[in-house]
Design a protein around this motif. Sequence first.
Motif, PDB file in Angstrom:
ATOM      1  N   THR A  46      -3.022   3.480   5.126  1.00  0.00           N
ATOM      2  CA  THR A  46      -1.989   2.855   4.082  1.00  0.00           C
ATOM      3  C   THR A  46      -1.395   3.878   3.602  1.00  0.00           C
ATOM      4  O   THR A  46      -1.947   4.913   2.762  1.00  0.00           O
ATOM      5  CB  THR A  46      -3.180   2.271   2.916  1.00  0.00           C
ATOM      6  OG1 THR A  46      -3.818   1.158   3.550  1.00  0.00           O
ATOM      7  CG2 THR A  46      -2.149   1.679   1.925  1.00  0.00           C
TER       8      THR A  46
ATOM      9  N   TYR B  68       0.553   4.581   0.925  1.00  0.00           N
ATOM     10  CA  TYR B  68       0.349   5.055  -0.451  1.00  0.00           C
ATOM     11  C   TYR B  68      -1.139   5.528  -0.800  1.00  0.00           C
ATOM     12  O   TYR B  68      -1.148   6.652  -1.649  1.00  0.00           O
ATOM     13  CB  TYR B  68       0.588   3.888  -1.498  1.00  0.00           C
ATOM     14  CG  TYR B  68       0.752   4.094  -3.127  1.00  0.00           C
ATOM     15  CD1 TYR B  68       1.661   5.020  -3.512  1.00  0.00           C
ATOM     16  CD2 TYR B  68      -0.134   3.732  -3.999  1.00  0.00           C
ATOM     17  CE1 TYR B  68       1.586   5.557  -4.517  1.00  0.00           C
ATOM     18  CE2 TYR B  68      -0.220   4.228  -5.097  1.00  0.00           C
ATOM     19  CZ  TYR B  68       0.509   5.309  -5.586  1.00  0.00           C
ATOM     20  OH  TYR B  68       0.740   5.540  -6.833  1.00  0.00           O
ATOM     21  N   MET B  69      -1.949   5.123  -0.289  1.00  0.00           N
ATOM     22  CA  MET B  69      -3.502   5.786  -0.304  1.00  0.00           C
ATOM     23  C   MET B  69      -3.380   7.014   0.181  1.00  0.00           C
ATOM     24  O   MET B  69      -3.931   8.084  -0.454  1.00  0.00           O
ATOM     25  CB  MET B  69      -4.360   4.809   0.168  1.00  0.00           C
ATOM     26  CG  MET B  69      -4.559   3.551  -0.521  1.00  0.00           C
ATOM     27  SD  MET B  69      -5.538   3.692  -1.971  1.00  0.00           S
ATOM     28  CE  MET B  69      -4.139   3.247  -3.071  1.00  0.00           C
TER      29      MET B  69
ATOM     30  N   ALA C 154      -0.909   9.117   0.056  1.00  0.00           N
ATOM     31  CA  ALA C 154       0.146   9.878  -0.794  1.00  0.00           C
ATOM     32  C   ALA C 154      -0.548  10.230  -1.813  1.00  0.00           C
ATOM     33  O   ALA C 154      -0.258  11.495  -2.168  1.00  0.00           O
ATOM     34  CB  ALA C 154       1.219   8.980  -0.958  1.00  0.00           C
TER      35      ALA C 154
END
Lengths: 135, 150
Positions: free
Chosen positions: B19, B21-22, B24
């Motif tokens: 994922t 965003y996870m 990031a």
Amino acid sequence: MTRSESCRTILQSIPFARFLNVSMELAGNELTLKLPFDDKLIGNPVLPALHGGVIGAFMEMAAMTQLSVNENYSHLPKPINVSVQYLRSGKALDTFARAHLNRVGRSIANVEVIAWQDNKNLPIATLQSHFLLNM
Amino acid sequence: MNNPTSSFSDMFAAIIDGTPYMQAIGAYYIGKSQDGVSMGLAYRDDLVGDPQSGVLAGGVLTAMLDHGCGLAVWDRLDEFKPIATLDLRIDYMRAAKPGKDLIITAKCYKLTRSIGFVRAFAYEETVDDPIAAAQAAFVITSAPTTVPAL
């Protein structure tokens, strides 16, 4: 410093706002925040869709900065609670948010936010929140 | 699919890694316990919401709690089905301690055919001293499909 400049300064001072690359536009006292699309904001690579947590975080930031536009606080307002309703999946596009201050009391503010992408009449999420103010 | 030696939660570390965003924000999978599914996040300067105190942004907790709640629904389903957050309410009880890793523990306490109801807590050391609590509802959007390539 104009209101717009001071607001930009507040936003720029928040490391997490810089991390998300959030920018703003102030029309009178009405603030619109922009979250530019970035690959790192994806939560579902299959669709693809923005991560729900980013949308929530972005709307919370909109509420906080709108409060700071209206009043001069010595410290940033602190969230007490937020409630997010997800209406549509966030596409791989820029996202915008605008906050409405339902009530700003002496120590508590009630703020609503809507977030949209290509059509403001089709919001992707809404947020209701309470903030603790210390002036 | 659901043989006793493997469960869908074996995939959770890979799901978090897959994922963007996870990745990031630097989230990682911790594991499962009686209390639910746990994820962690290392403290980072660029995730700070209040420059005066160095406290993590509320929005970082939002994403962690949302994701943790989603994993809790998948844990309860024990198979891959597309899910979407319907709503998420977060109560912020206190500021996160600067410099400390953040932990999220989420449990899906009720699963119907179409909705998963989840409760989650964010804390540094013990769930008895929470930073924030979340209550979420997830909609299970369709019939089982294959797990997407990560």
